[in-house]
Design an enzyme around this catalytic site. Structure first.
Site, PDB file in Angstrom:
ATOM      1  N   HIS A   1     -20.681   2.968  -3.707  1.00 16.22           N
ATOM      2  CA  HIS A   1     -21.314   4.295  -3.742  1.00 16.22           C
ATOM      3  C   HIS A   1     -22.639   4.303  -4.498  1.00 16.22           C
ATOM      4  CE1 HIS A   1     -20.345   5.948  -7.864  1.00 16.22           C
ATOM      5  NE2 HIS A   1     -19.427   5.007  -7.835  1.00 16.22           N
TER       6      HIS A   1
ATOM      7  N   CYS B   1     -20.727   9.754 -17.314  1.00 15.46           N
ATOM      8  CA  CYS B   1     -19.444   9.764 -18.025  1.00 15.46           C
ATOM      9  C   CYS B   1     -19.599  10.372 -19.412  1.00 15.46           C
ATOM     10  CB  CYS B   1     -18.896   8.354 -18.179  1.00 15.46           C
ATOM     11  SG  CYS B   1     -19.446   7.229 -16.923  1.00 15.46           S
TER      12      CYS B   1
HETATM   13  C1  LIG Z   1     -21.171   3.224 -11.741  1.00 20.14           C
HETATM   14  C2  LIG Z   1     -20.979   2.026 -12.573  1.00 20.14           C
HETATM   15  C3  LIG Z   1     -19.691   1.473 -12.771  1.00 20.14           C
HETATM   16  C4  LIG Z   1     -18.449   2.118 -12.229  1.00 20.14           C
HETATM   17  O1  LIG Z   1     -18.338   2.000 -10.839  1.00 20.14           O
HETATM   18  P1  LIG Z   1     -17.319   2.964 -10.054  1.00 20.14           P
HETATM   19  O2  LIG Z   1     -17.332   2.455  -8.662  1.00 20.14           O
HETATM   20  O3  LIG Z   1     -17.860   4.341 -10.185  1.00 20.14           O
HETATM   21  O4  LIG Z   1     -15.978   2.799 -10.698  1.00 20.14           O
HETATM   22  C5  LIG Z   1     -19.594   0.335 -13.543  1.00 20.14           C
HETATM   23  N1  LIG Z   1     -20.673  -0.249 -14.081  1.00 20.14           N
HETATM   24  C6  LIG Z   1     -21.912   0.240 -13.900  1.00 20.14           C
HETATM   25  C7  LIG Z   1     -23.075  -0.477 -14.505  1.00 20.14           C
HETATM   26  C8  LIG Z   1     -22.115   1.394 -13.160  1.00 20.14           C
HETATM   27  O5  LIG Z   1     -23.335   1.879 -12.997  1.00 20.14           O
END
Ligand SMILES: *Cc1c(COP(=O)(O)O)cnc(C)c1O
Length: 397
Positions: A205, A329
């Site tokens: 995503h 977050c």
């Molecule tokens: C968004 C993100 C995640 C988490 O990924 P998800 O697919 O939302 O669980 C982990 N590490 C970094 C650096 C991110 O930007």
């Protein structure tokens, strides 16, 4: 001009719009091609073939082997898996893990969990641009070090770490190297062999793919335990009926991101630098966070003195502009971002920070409009700030 019409989305590090091409590729796997990939009849085999194609397309982007890609439910799961499973599988060798203070919470909170299970974790400092120091990394390695986990690129300040050099150091010391490449995959060229990467996390995503699908790359030969026990999916390492539409969407998104990378990131870099230059010239008391050069093509992170980040976000939203004050977050909590504190920003300056992350559809007009609104809003917020009033008085003495 109606504000509702001017929605400008500048939070692509939080998530991206699923591209139409990706949605179109996914749709048949909800409807006519709904079969379970483990079944032997024809409709199941169609799902299986689609998964294989996606795995091949993704592996190609990394210079990996097809069978080294393990699908997960996203970046967080891949991060959890890499750390927890390496800690278990290499417990005979040691219990020491090296990471940094600026990792995503999917890494940091997993490390805290592992500390309760007996792991020793070194959290490396970073410099004022967010870069790890390679000498400090070397010095932190001990005989019982089993894993180095350092992110490829930071999600808040966009700094790109010296991954190839880190991989060399890990290899020389016989230590596994994992990198959270969620922000880098599809944005920066990656070659797991050239960079000596043993494990790599990614998420669809963040590159115009669907939510809830990611992968962990695990180099052949790395001893890693299963993450989900059950059926034989993902070579028995991650059980559960595959998210076929998600996997198909991820494959298309990855292929597309790789094909458009050069042109897209050149355009983003140009827009990014245009905006940064103008902000630094046209708005006083502002600082760019992150490395000016070793930086994700789409990341802008600024700290405005005498401004409160949450108010700034709300006022931008009222003008139709979606942005972020840190990582999604942490917004909602009043603690300043751990990343901004780690690069040495004082609390009050970290509080006045804004992250704008461009996407493939961002235009110069979007940024011009955003800059005009930003100038006005910063002016208004400073006029309301007693600290700013004091500061101006002192300046005028
Ligand atoms: C968004 C993100 C995640 C988490 O990924 P998800 O697919 O939302 O669980 C982990 N590490 C970094 C650096 C991110 O930007």
């Amino acid at each position: 001009m109606s504000d509702m019409k001017t929605r400008i989305y500048l939070d692509n590090a939080a998530t991206t719009k699923t591209s139409q091409e990706v949605v179109d590729a996914m749709l048949p796997y909800f409807t006519e091609n709904y079969g379970n990939a483990s079944s032997i009849y024809e409709v199941g085999q169609r799902s299986k073939e689609a998964i294989t194609t996606a795995r091949e397309d993704i592996a190609k982007v990394l210079g990996a082997k097809t069978e080294e890609i393990y699908f997960t439910a996203g970046g967080s799961e891949a991060d959890n898996w890499a750390l927890k499973a390496a800690f278990e599988a290499y417990s005979k060798k040691g219990n020491h893990i090296i990471t940094t203070k600026i990792e995503h919470h999917a890494i940091l909170h997993t490390c805290e969990y592992l500390e309760k299970k007996g792991a020793e974790i070194t959290y490396l400092d970073v410099d004022e641009n967010g870069l790890v120091n390679l000498d400090e990394l070397q010095k932190a390695i001990r005989p019982e070090t089993i894993l180095i986990s350092i992110m490829f690129a930071n999600n808040e300040i966009g700094t790109i770490e010296p991954v190839k050099e880190i991989g060399m150091i890990a290899k020389e010391h016989g230590v596994l190297f994992h990198t959270d490449a969620v922000q880098a995959f599809g944005q920066v060229p990656i070659d797991v062999d050239e960079m000596n990467i043993d494990m790599l996390s990614s998420s669809a995503h963040k590159i115009n793919g669907p939510k809830g699908i990611g992968f962990l790359y695990i180099r052949k030969g790395v001893k890693i335990r299963s993450f989900v026990h059950g059926g034989a999916q993902e070579r028995k390492r991650r059980a559960g009926t595959e998210n076929v539409p998600g996997i198909v969407g991820y494959g298309v998104a990855a292929k597309r991101a790789a094909e458009t990378m050069e042109v897209r990131t050149a355009k983003e870099r140009e827009l990014r630098d245009y905006f940064i230059d103008r902000v630094l010239k046209e708005i006083p008391y502002v600082k760019l966070n992150g490395d000016p050069v070793k930086r994700l093509p789409n990341n802008i992170n600024l700290s405005f003195r005498f401004v409160e980040g949450e108010s700034l976000l709300i006022m931008l939203d009222m003008k139709g502009i979606a942005a972020s004050s840190g990582s999604a977050c942490t917004s909602g909590s009043l603690d300043p971002s751990h990343v901004l504190l780690a690069i040495g920003l004082p609390h009050e300056i970290a509080h006045g920070s804004l992250r704008l992350t461009l996407g493939e559809d961002t235009t110069k007009e979007d940024l011009d409009y955003t800059l005009e609104q930003l100038k006005e809003i910063i002016g208004k917020l400073r006029d309301l700030s007693p600290l700013y009033e004091d500061f101006v008085k002192k300046q005028n003495k």
